[in-house]
Design a protein around this motif. Sequence first.
Motif, PDB file in Angstrom:
ATOM      1  N   ARG A  74       1.120  -1.363   0.353  1.00  0.00           N
ATOM      2  CA  ARG A  74      -0.860   0.071  -0.268  1.00  0.00           C
ATOM      3  C   ARG A  74       0.724   0.827   0.177  1.00  0.00           C
ATOM      4  O   ARG A  74       1.154   2.296   1.338  1.00  0.00           O
ATOM      5  CB  ARG A  74      -0.883  -0.189   1.455  1.00  0.00           C
ATOM      6  CG  ARG A  74      -2.249  -1.153   0.958  1.00  0.00           C
ATOM      7  CD  ARG A  74      -2.699  -1.303  -0.192  1.00  0.00           C
ATOM      8  NE  ARG A  74      -3.074  -0.007  -0.699  1.00  0.00           N
ATOM      9  CZ  ARG A  74      -4.063  -0.623  -1.268  1.00  0.00           C
ATOM     10  NH1 ARG A  74      -4.094  -1.240  -2.890  1.00  0.00           N
ATOM     11  NH2 ARG A  74      -4.468   0.906  -2.515  1.00  0.00           N
ATOM     12  N   ASP A 102      -8.440  -3.551  -2.119  1.00  0.00           N
ATOM     13  CA  ASP A 102      -8.988  -3.087  -3.215  1.00  0.00           C
ATOM     14  C   ASP A 102     -10.061  -4.310  -3.349  1.00  0.00           C
ATOM     15  O   ASP A 102     -11.330  -3.808  -3.192  1.00  0.00           O
ATOM     16  CB  ASP A 102      -8.501  -3.017  -4.104  1.00  0.00           C
ATOM     17  CG  ASP A 102      -6.804  -1.737  -4.983  1.00  0.00           C
ATOM     18  OD1 ASP A 102      -7.396  -0.388  -4.015  1.00  0.00           O
ATOM     19  OD2 ASP A 102      -5.937  -2.210  -4.268  1.00  0.00           O
ATOM     20  N   THR A 162      -7.254   3.816  -1.047  1.00  0.00           N
ATOM     21  CA  THR A 162      -7.464   2.333  -1.168  1.00  0.00           C
ATOM     22  C   THR A 162      -8.809   2.717  -2.252  1.00  0.00           C
ATOM     23  O   THR A 162      -9.470   4.117  -1.915  1.00  0.00           O
ATOM     24  CB  THR A 162      -7.862   1.360  -0.351  1.00  0.00           C
ATOM     25  OG1 THR A 162      -9.356   1.454   0.271  1.00  0.00           O
ATOM     26  CG2 THR A 162      -6.867   0.720   0.946  1.00  0.00           C
TER      27      THR A 162
END
Length: 235
Positions: A74, A102, A162
């Motif tokens: 991330r 995701d 995200t």
Amino acid sequence: MSDGAAAPRVLVVDDDADLRGLVSEFLGNNGMMVEAAGNGAEMDSRLALGRFDCVVLDLMMPGEDGLSILRRLRRPGGPLVVMLSAMGEDTDRIIGLEVGADDYLAKPCNPRELLARIRAVLRRREEAQAGGGGPMRRFGDWTLDLVRRELRYPGRATASLTDAEFRILSVFLDRPLRVLTRDQIIEAAKGADSEVFDRAIDVTISRLRKKLGPDDPIRTLRNEGYMMTLKVEGE
């Protein structure tokens, strides 16, 4: 993906060699360029050699587990991540989404559903990068970069969002100064081919508010829902 675009590059990371091979073969037969890795170290080696659009990541692996790997992935400009787990409980889904996946699928999963989920997250990123007619949205001192899906605030480090965080923030920015129930947020955020789990919505909003900072403009209204308290500029 748009017509004429290069085939998306997908990295399948799973310690189960048989499953890893089956998933890789299926995705490869459906228009994707696929490589595979059996653990975090092998994944790092492949990532060092080139960029991937999406990582299909197993949660439970010996050595470094999927959540630890997910935290490392991330980063701004990093690949999209679809998590797989043999543990299909809602709490496991929430943990994966909270860390920043995701999308999330319970194992065993239908390969066609996995393919659809990968295509969906890739399509959402492509649509965001198209800009929607304007690359930035501004609310108060915050700026949301629609291409990079990054939050910017003067004097603070840029925060990468995200997919779930981006979709939920977009719901608020599309409906400023309005009280939104949890059901309204879920319905608006989930789109035609994605899932926002009811029990995960509060976790995602909480994580989003942390990225906005201590003076975040999203307010919780007891027994009513949430509200974006600032006017929004841009598209």
